[in-house]
Write a protein that holds these residues in place. Structure first.
Motif, PDB file in Angstrom:
ATOM      1  N   ALA A 184      36.348  38.014  51.490  1.00  0.00           N
ATOM      2  CA  ALA A 184      36.601  37.579  49.942  1.00  0.00           C
ATOM      3  C   ALA A 184      36.683  35.956  49.668  1.00  0.00           C
ATOM      4  O   ALA A 184      36.353  35.461  48.759  1.00  0.00           O
ATOM      5  CB  ALA A 184      38.225  37.887  49.706  1.00  0.00           C
ATOM      6  N   PHE A 185      37.037  35.166  50.787  1.00  0.00           N
ATOM      7  CA  PHE A 185      37.069  33.707  50.708  1.00  0.00           C
ATOM      8  C   PHE A 185      35.739  33.148  50.472  1.00  0.00           C
ATOM      9  O   PHE A 185      35.367  32.399  49.691  1.00  0.00           O
ATOM     10  CB  PHE A 185      37.879  32.981  51.779  1.00  0.00           C
ATOM     11  CG  PHE A 185      38.171  31.547  51.732  1.00  0.00           C
ATOM     12  CD1 PHE A 185      38.503  30.780  50.524  1.00  0.00           C
ATOM     13  CD2 PHE A 185      37.377  30.868  52.703  1.00  0.00           C
ATOM     14  CE1 PHE A 185      38.450  29.503  50.494  1.00  0.00           C
ATOM     15  CE2 PHE A 185      37.775  29.365  52.645  1.00  0.00           C
ATOM     16  CZ  PHE A 185      38.127  28.866  51.407  1.00  0.00           C
ATOM     17  N   MET A 186      34.747  33.553  51.603  1.00  0.00           N
ATOM     18  CA  MET A 186      33.403  33.180  51.582  1.00  0.00           C
ATOM     19  C   MET A 186      32.613  33.709  50.410  1.00  0.00           C
ATOM     20  O   MET A 186      31.655  32.870  49.973  1.00  0.00           O
ATOM     21  CB  MET A 186      32.873  33.538  52.709  1.00  0.00           C
ATOM     22  CG  MET A 186      33.358  32.935  53.871  1.00  0.00           C
ATOM     23  SD  MET A 186      33.703  31.277  54.086  1.00  0.00           S
ATOM     24  CE  MET A 186      32.057  30.608  53.920  1.00  0.00           C
ATOM     25  N   ALA A 187      33.302  34.619  49.828  1.00  0.00           N
ATOM     26  CA  ALA A 187      32.492  35.396  48.312  1.00  0.00           C
ATOM     27  C   ALA A 187      32.929  34.544  47.110  1.00  0.00           C
ATOM     28  O   ALA A 187      32.223  34.592  45.985  1.00  0.00           O
ATOM     29  CB  ALA A 187      32.700  36.651  48.287  1.00  0.00           C
ATOM     30  N   SER A 188      34.043  33.865  47.299  1.00  0.00           N
ATOM     31  CA  SER A 188      34.500  32.928  46.134  1.00  0.00           C
ATOM     32  C   SER A 188      33.762  31.450  45.919  1.00  0.00           C
ATOM     33  O   SER A 188      33.167  31.111  46.827  1.00  0.00           O
ATOM     34  CB  SER A 188      36.196  32.581  46.518  1.00  0.00           C
ATOM     35  OG  SER A 188      36.272  31.702  47.354  1.00  0.00           O
ATOM     36  N   ILE A 220      31.330  40.888  38.353  1.00  0.00           N
ATOM     37  CA  ILE A 220      31.158  41.963  39.177  1.00  0.00           C
ATOM     38  C   ILE A 220      30.991  41.573  40.546  1.00  0.00           C
ATOM     39  O   ILE A 220      30.433  40.924  40.946  1.00  0.00           O
ATOM     40  CB  ILE A 220      30.096  42.805  38.401  1.00  0.00           C
ATOM     41  CG1 ILE A 220      29.828  42.997  37.054  1.00  0.00           C
ATOM     42  CG2 ILE A 220      29.679  44.170  39.089  1.00  0.00           C
ATOM     43  CD1 ILE A 220      30.998  43.788  36.437  1.00  0.00           C
ATOM     44  N   SER A 221      31.534  42.509  41.402  1.00  0.00           N
ATOM     45  CA  SER A 221      31.341  42.712  42.912  1.00  0.00           C
ATOM     46  C   SER A 221      30.710  44.021  43.222  1.00  0.00           C
ATOM     47  O   SER A 221      31.646  45.022  43.213  1.00  0.00           O
ATOM     48  CB  SER A 221      32.527  42.201  43.516  1.00  0.00           C
ATOM     49  OG  SER A 221      31.994  42.099  45.249  1.00  0.00           O
ATOM     50  N   LEU A 222      29.596  44.024  43.817  1.00  0.00           N
ATOM     51  CA  LEU A 222      29.338  45.290  44.326  1.00  0.00           C
ATOM     52  C   LEU A 222      29.321  45.290  45.790  1.00  0.00           C
ATOM     53  O   LEU A 222      29.119  44.539  46.579  1.00  0.00           O
ATOM     54  CB  LEU A 222      27.653  45.571  44.059  1.00  0.00           C
ATOM     55  CG  LEU A 222      26.908  46.807  44.448  1.00  0.00           C
ATOM     56  CD1 LEU A 222      25.935  47.416  43.414  1.00  0.00           C
ATOM     57  CD2 LEU A 222      26.633  46.721  45.995  1.00  0.00           C
ATOM     58  N   LYS A 250      41.068  41.716  42.755  1.00  0.00           N
ATOM     59  CA  LYS A 250      42.010  41.323  41.839  1.00  0.00           C
ATOM     60  C   LYS A 250      41.335  40.599  40.907  1.00  0.00           C
ATOM     61  O   LYS A 250      42.100  40.253  39.803  1.00  0.00           O
ATOM     62  CB  LYS A 250      42.929  40.141  42.716  1.00  0.00           C
ATOM     63  CG  LYS A 250      43.896  40.942  43.853  1.00  0.00           C
ATOM     64  CD  LYS A 250      44.365  40.297  44.960  1.00  0.00           C
ATOM     65  CE  LYS A 250      45.389  40.845  45.841  1.00  0.00           C
ATOM     66  NZ  LYS A 250      45.829  39.873  46.968  1.00  0.00           N
ATOM     67  N   ASP A 251      40.303  40.124  40.989  1.00  0.00           N
ATOM     68  CA  ASP A 251      39.678  39.130  39.676  1.00  0.00           C
ATOM     69  C   ASP A 251      38.184  39.431  39.641  1.00  0.00           C
ATOM     70  O   ASP A 251      37.326  38.680  38.900  1.00  0.00           O
ATOM     71  CB  ASP A 251      39.850  37.609  40.042  1.00  0.00           C
ATOM     72  CG  ASP A 251      39.518  37.112  41.316  1.00  0.00           C
ATOM     73  OD1 ASP A 251      38.610  37.965  42.117  1.00  0.00           O
ATOM     74  OD2 ASP A 251      39.712  35.941  41.559  1.00  0.00           O
TER      75      ASP A 251
END
Length: 282
Positions: A243-247, A4-6, A24-25
């Motif tokens: 998005a990259f830093m959150a991955s 989940i991403s809020l 996307k994921d």
């Protein structure tokens, strides 16, 4: 279990741009105060085959924030919280700006920390404005109260802002609040690390969003005179960074602030600022 991403401020701008990549994921929970904007954002994501739901959340209200975080965590593994919600100098008075930008960040951070799991991450959005304000103006001695006495913290922040003329207060409140966001994110890294989680902030420059264009009146376009890349940033450009830093690809990056401002802070000086503002008048 779903990841989940809020996303706060998820109805538009950087929040929605980030949702289009992260979604996307991840299953998305978009938070905002405007239900109509949330519905439009959800529809836009649905057209990209991205699954989401919407939630009204007032980040300046601690209970509202806590309820949103708990709800999101109940949907699966809360892998990330992307906190883009905030207001700029053209959007409200100084006290409102401080409540939403500074107290809101505290509330989001505290609520997520309670439920943070290994490999989860919180990304707070700061601003290049936090770098451009003279250090002598910053009430940094008052920042520490954010951890144990938020009423005193708020009073100290506003006491500094209110020393200045009324027409300058909204801008000062914005700059101080965003400087605080990056400071607070760094100081919170150890607490998150103890849970195997991460926290960091990103400081955008002048971006081509509704808020970014609104702030042309406050001089955001003039800042481009000091930039290495002399244009407004695209929402998609900072969304890719978020998005990259959150991955999990960046699982070792925490406790830092990352400027994404086209080189404005790199080229900043009092002389350059004076020249940029003079060119704006012409």
């Amino acid at each position: 279990m779903k990841n989940i991403s809020l996303i706060t401020g998820g109805a538009g701008g950087m929040g929605l741009a980030s949702a289009k990549i992260i979604g996307k994921d991840h299953y998305l929970i978009l938070c905002d105060l405007n239900q109509d904007r949330l519905r439009k954002a959800q529809q836009e994501l649905a057209e990209l085959d991205i699954e989401s739901e919407t939630l009204i959340c007032d980040v300046s209200d601690q209970r509202s924030v806590e309820e949103a975080i708990v709800y999101a965590a109940g949907k699966g593994h809360l892998a990330s919280v992307i906190h883009t919600a905030g207001v700029s100098p053209q959007m409200g008075k100084a006290d409102l700006i401080m409540k939403i930008n500074a107290l809101g960040t505290i509330y989001i951070t505290e609520a997520f920390l309670k439920l943070a799991k290994p490999e989860s991450v919180l990304i707070n959005i700061a601003s290049m404005a936090g770098y451009l304000i003279p250090s002598l103006i910053l009430p940094k001695r008052g920042y520490k109260y954010a951890f144990n006495d938020q009423a005193t913290f708020f009073k100290k922040m506003m006491s500094r802002v209110n020393l200045f003329p009324k027409k300058q207060r909204a801008g000062l409140s914005y700059s101080i609040s965003k400087n605080f966001v990056s400071w607070y994110s760094k100081k919170s890294a150890a607490q998150f690390g103890a849970k195997g989680a991460r926290i960091l902030s990103i400081s955008p420059g002048s971006f081509d969003t509704d808020m970014g264009r609104l702030e042309e009146k406050s001089g955001s376009a003039a800042m481009l005179g000091m930039a290495a890349i002399k244009r407004f940033g695209k929402p998609e450009e900072i969304a890719e960074l978020i998005a990259f830093m959150a991955s999990t690809k960046q699982g070792y990056t925490t406790g830092i602030d990352i400027p994404c401002d086209g080189g404005v802070t790199a080229g900043y000086s009092a002389k350059a600022m004076k020249k940029a503002l003079a060119n704006k008048k012409h």
